[in-house]
Structure formats: structure tokens, C-alpha cells
Design a protein around this motif. Structure first.
Motif, short mmCIF file in Angstrom:
data_model
loop_
_atom_site.label_atom_id
_atom_site.label_comp_id
_atom_site.label_asym_id
_atom_site.label_seq_id
_atom_site.Cartn_x
_atom_site.Cartn_y
_atom_site.Cartn_z
N ASP A 74 -65.17 52.49 82.28
CA ASP A 74 -66.57 52.27 81.74
C ASP A 74 -67.56 52.62 82.86
N LEU A 81 -60.11 51.09 79.91
CA LEU A 81 -59.55 50.64 78.61
C LEU A 81 -58.36 51.70 78.50
N GLU A 91 -58.09 45.97 77.59
CA GLU A 91 -59.24 46.53 78.62
C GLU A 91 -59.01 45.69 79.84
N ARG A 117 -62.20 54.60 73.47
CA ARG A 117 -63.13 55.12 74.46
C ARG A 117 -64.19 53.98 74.50
N TYR A 118 -65.24 54.13 75.33
CA TYR A 118 -66.38 53.29 75.27
C TYR A 118 -67.24 54.31 74.65
N ASP A 121 -72.51 50.60 76.02
CA ASP A 121 -72.12 49.45 76.91
C ASP A 121 -71.23 48.33 76.40
N ASN A 122 -71.51 48.25 74.79
CA ASN A 122 -70.96 47.07 74.38
C ASN A 122 -70.08 47.39 73.11
N ILE A 124 -66.58 49.63 71.46
CA ILE A 124 -65.42 50.68 71.81
C ILE A 124 -64.92 51.00 70.34
N ARG A 138 -67.04 44.54 72.68
CA ARG A 138 -66.51 44.49 73.93
C ARG A 138 -66.18 42.97 73.98
#
Length: 198
Positions: A74, A81, A91, A117-118, A121-122, A124, A138
């Protein structure tokens, strides 16, 4: 692990020798991870993050139950992750690797998770070997959405510069464009030739 230029070994790092299987992924984090050059490596089911200047690893993740396919870090460089066989998406806190969040993929029919993948910020995203794409908030085990819009393994994802669209690609060369707000597919681009899509 040997690091060096052609015909010249610069560093032989014996501290990474506890791998049991063949290496599946070895790469340098870019941009440099935590202000230095750290190596991220894994064999079939173990991950280490180490500094090849002082020859030590500072984080070793607990053994995963399946073969690893992908690793992503991240933006805050605090979490990794990891995805792999048998629907594995988890994660890990890099500094406290036993602090982990498992993301459930039972709706993927236990397919191999080619990547995770991210995408913000919140949020996936993960793509599976049997054409599924899943989205998670997340820290929340169950997916927000699961959709099957590919007919082959989903192998990569990109987010548009304005963050309005998500693009997933499969092994057949097809691309699906998603709306970031609704997490719904907008259009499927089917590959006809090298540079031709409909």
C-alpha cells in the motif's frame, strides 16, 4: 539471493536461505521501499522483505496455505497484499506480520487469484483464473462485489489517472472498463488483433 551486475556478484545474502521451494517472485519495490532499496521475495508460500545492505530481513510473513501469485504494497508502506492459489487473498501488516486480514473468495469457485491490488486507500481488487473480479473494502472480509465479465484468467488491472475508471485485462487480451463509483462494468473491449478492439 545474489545481487549484482553481469559477471560480478555484489552481494550474497545468506539470510534469505530459509526458502523451501523455488522462487516464484523476486523484485525490487519501486519507488524505493521506505527510503532505501529493499527486496521483496517469495517462494511457493512464504514472503520476506529485507534490506540487502545489512544482509537481514526485517519481516517474514507467516507461511500461506497456497502458492503465491502476486504481492502488492500500500501507499503508506505498512501493509502487503498477497494473493495465490485456491482463492487466497490476505493482507499482512509488514511490521507485525501475524496481524493479518483474510479476504473471503468462496464465490470465486476456489479459482487461483492471479493478482490482488490496492486501487485506492480503502479499496482492493482481485482477479481470478476463472474470469471473476472481486472488490473489497479494506479490513472487511466479505467482498463488496463479485462479477464475472471475463472468459479467461484476469491477469492485470489499472486505474485511470482521474480515478474514474478501472481497467481489467485477461489472458485472451480482452479488457473490461469499470465505473469506480458503482464498481460496475461499463464496456467490454474484445481483442480482434494486435491493436484492434470492438
Amino acid at each position: 539471493i545474489y545481487i549484482g551486475k553481469k559477471n560480478t556478484v555484489l552481494k550474497a545474502n545468506t539470510h534469505f536461505n530459509d526458502f523451501m521451494g523455488r522462487f516464484k517472485v523476486i523484485y525490487n519495490a519501486t519507488p524505493p521501499f521506505r527510503g532505501s532499496k529493499y527486496m521483496i521475495a517469495c517462494d511457493n508460500n512464504k514472503v520476506v522483505i529485507g534490506d540487502y545492505n545489512d544482509k537481514t530481513y526485517f519481516s517474514k510473513f507467516a507461511d500461506t496455505p497456497s502458492s503465491i501469485m502476486d504481492i502488492n504494497i500500500d501507499k503508506a508502506e505498512k501493509w502487503a497484499l498477497v494473493s495465490g492459489e485456491s482463492g487466497f487473498v490476505c493482507e499482512y501488516n509488514i511490521d507485525k506480520p501475524f496481524n493479518a486480514v483474510a479476504y473471503h473468495t468462496s464465490s470465486f469457485s476456489a479459482g487461483r487469484m492471479e493478482f490482488a491490488r490496492y486501487i485506492s486507500d480503502n479499496m482492493i481488487i482481485s482477479g481470478s483464473s476463472n474470469g471473476f473480479v472481486g472488490f473489497w473494502e479494506r479490513g472487511v472480509n466479505e467482498p463488496v462485489k463479485v462479477s464475472k465479465n471475463h472468459n479467461a484468467a484476469v491477469i492485470d488491472v489499472k486505474v485511470s489517472p482521474d480515478s474514474k475508471f478501472i481497467y481489467t485485462a485477461d489472458k485472451q487480451g480482452d479488457v473490461v472498463v469499470w465505473d469506480t463509483n458503482t464498481l460496475s462494468p461499463i464496456v467490454n473491449l474484445h481483442r480482434l488483433g494486435k491493436d484492434d478492439y470492438i
